[in-house]
Scaffold this motif. Structure first.
Motif, PDB file in Angstrom:
ATOM      1  N   THR A   1      21.116   2.351   5.665  1.00  0.00           N
ATOM      2  CA  THR A   1      20.026   3.105   5.086  1.00  0.00           C
ATOM      3  C   THR A   1      20.301   3.358   3.617  1.00  0.00           C
ATOM      4  N   ILE A   2      19.231   3.564   2.849  1.00  0.00           N
ATOM      5  CA  ILE A   2      19.353   3.774   1.421  1.00  0.00           C
ATOM      6  C   ILE A   2      18.360   4.836   0.994  1.00  0.00           C
ATOM      7  N   SER A   3      18.758   5.682   0.056  1.00  0.00           N
ATOM      8  CA  SER A   3      17.884   6.738  -0.429  1.00  0.00           C
ATOM      9  C   SER A   3      16.770   6.160  -1.302  1.00  0.00           C
ATOM     10  N   GLY A   4      15.779   6.987  -1.593  1.00  0.00           N
ATOM     11  CA  GLY A   4      14.652   6.535  -2.385  1.00  0.00           C
ATOM     12  C   GLY A   4      15.048   6.035  -3.765  1.00  0.00           C
ATOM     13  N   SER A   5      16.028   6.702  -4.361  1.00  0.00           N
ATOM     14  CA  SER A   5      16.501   6.306  -5.694  1.00  0.00           C
ATOM     15  C   SER A   5      17.423   5.091  -5.641  1.00  0.00           C
ATOM     16  N   GLY A   6      17.987   4.843  -4.467  1.00  0.00           N
ATOM     17  CA  GLY A   6      18.961   3.764  -4.320  1.00  0.00           C
ATOM     18  C   GLY A   6      20.393   4.194  -4.592  1.00  0.00           C
ATOM     19  N   ARG A   7      20.582   5.441  -4.967  1.00  0.00           N
ATOM     20  CA  ARG A   7      21.933   5.898  -5.353  1.00  0.00           C
ATOM     21  C   ARG A   7      22.814   6.202  -4.147  1.00  0.00           C
ATOM     22  N   SER A   8      22.197   6.459  -3.003  1.00  0.00           N
ATOM     23  CA  SER A   8      22.980   6.791  -1.805  1.00  0.00           C
ATOM     24  C   SER A   8      22.710   5.787  -0.709  1.00  0.00           C
TER      25      SER A   8
ATOM     26  N   ILE B   1      10.519   2.741   7.229  1.00  0.00           N
ATOM     27  CA  ILE B   1      10.419   3.761   6.192  1.00  0.00           C
ATOM     28  C   ILE B   1      10.877   5.098   6.756  1.00  0.00           C
ATOM     29  N   GLY B   2      11.747   5.768   6.015  1.00  0.00           N
ATOM     30  CA  GLY B   2      12.242   7.052   6.471  1.00  0.00           C
ATOM     31  C   GLY B   2      11.179   8.139   6.483  1.00  0.00           C
TER      32      GLY B   2
ATOM     33  N   ASP C   1       0.792  -1.228   0.000  1.00  0.00           N
ATOM     34  CA  ASP C   1       0.000   0.000   0.000  1.00  0.00           C
ATOM     35  C   ASP C   1       0.821   1.274   0.000  1.00  0.00           C
ATOM     36  N   LEU C   2       2.033   1.232  -0.531  1.00  0.00           N
ATOM     37  CA  LEU C   2       2.839   2.458  -0.584  1.00  0.00           C
ATOM     38  C   LEU C   2       3.882   2.332  -1.675  1.00  0.00           C
ATOM     39  N   THR C   3       4.012   3.385  -2.469  1.00  0.00           N
ATOM     40  CA  THR C   3       5.104   3.458  -3.436  1.00  0.00           C
ATOM     41  C   THR C   3       6.332   3.975  -2.708  1.00  0.00           C
ATOM     42  N   LEU C   4       7.382   3.161  -2.713  1.00  0.00           N
ATOM     43  CA  LEU C   4       8.552   3.479  -1.888  1.00  0.00           C
ATOM     44  C   LEU C   4       9.535   4.439  -2.535  1.00  0.00           C
TER      45      LEU C   4
END
Length: 125
Positions: free
Chosen positions: A50-57, A98-99, A26-29
């Motif tokens: 931890t990881i950013s929403g894009s996955g780049r960080s 979730i952050g 029920d959530l777009t991450l």
């Protein structure tokens, strides 16, 4: 209320590997940082990665740097924690969360909400 489900925990010998998964419903991450924490018996919950929403960080606790890798597949609404070279001191219940908006790549509990139920990881010979 977002529902997070962790899986992939288990028992492994020192030096072994496990991959944990955390899947959201029920959530777009895509727009949210995600974190992994752990809590060993008798100890406070501690930050792991931890990881950013894009996955780049990404950012890791010193205790797992070089051994653990956090990644995500937003299309599958899933975050992973690849754990290699496991040590007995890695034994704990592992939680994903979730952050919170505006907290960035936080290492603090307060930077996260919607925690999963946890998955046990036991490293023992």
């Amino acid at each position: 209320q977002v529902h997070l489900v962790e899986s992939g925990g288990g028992s492994v010998q020192p030096g072994g590997s496990l991959t944990l998964s955390c899947t959201a419903s029920d959530l777009t991450l895509d727009y949210y940082a995600m974190g992994w924490f752990r809590q060993a018996p008798g100890k406070e919950r501690e930050f792991v990665a931890t990881i950013s929403g894009s996955g780049r960080s990404t950012y890791y606790a010193d205790s797992v740097k070089g051994r653990f890798t956090i990644s995500r597949d937003n299309a599958k609404k899933t975050v992973y924690l690849q754990m290699n070279s496991l040590k007995p001191e890695d034994t704990a219940v592992y939680y994903c969360a979730i952050g919170r908006a505006g907290w960035g790549l936080s290492t603090q509990d307060q930077g996260y909400d919607n925690w999963g139920q946890g998955t046990q990881v036991t490293v023992s010979s």
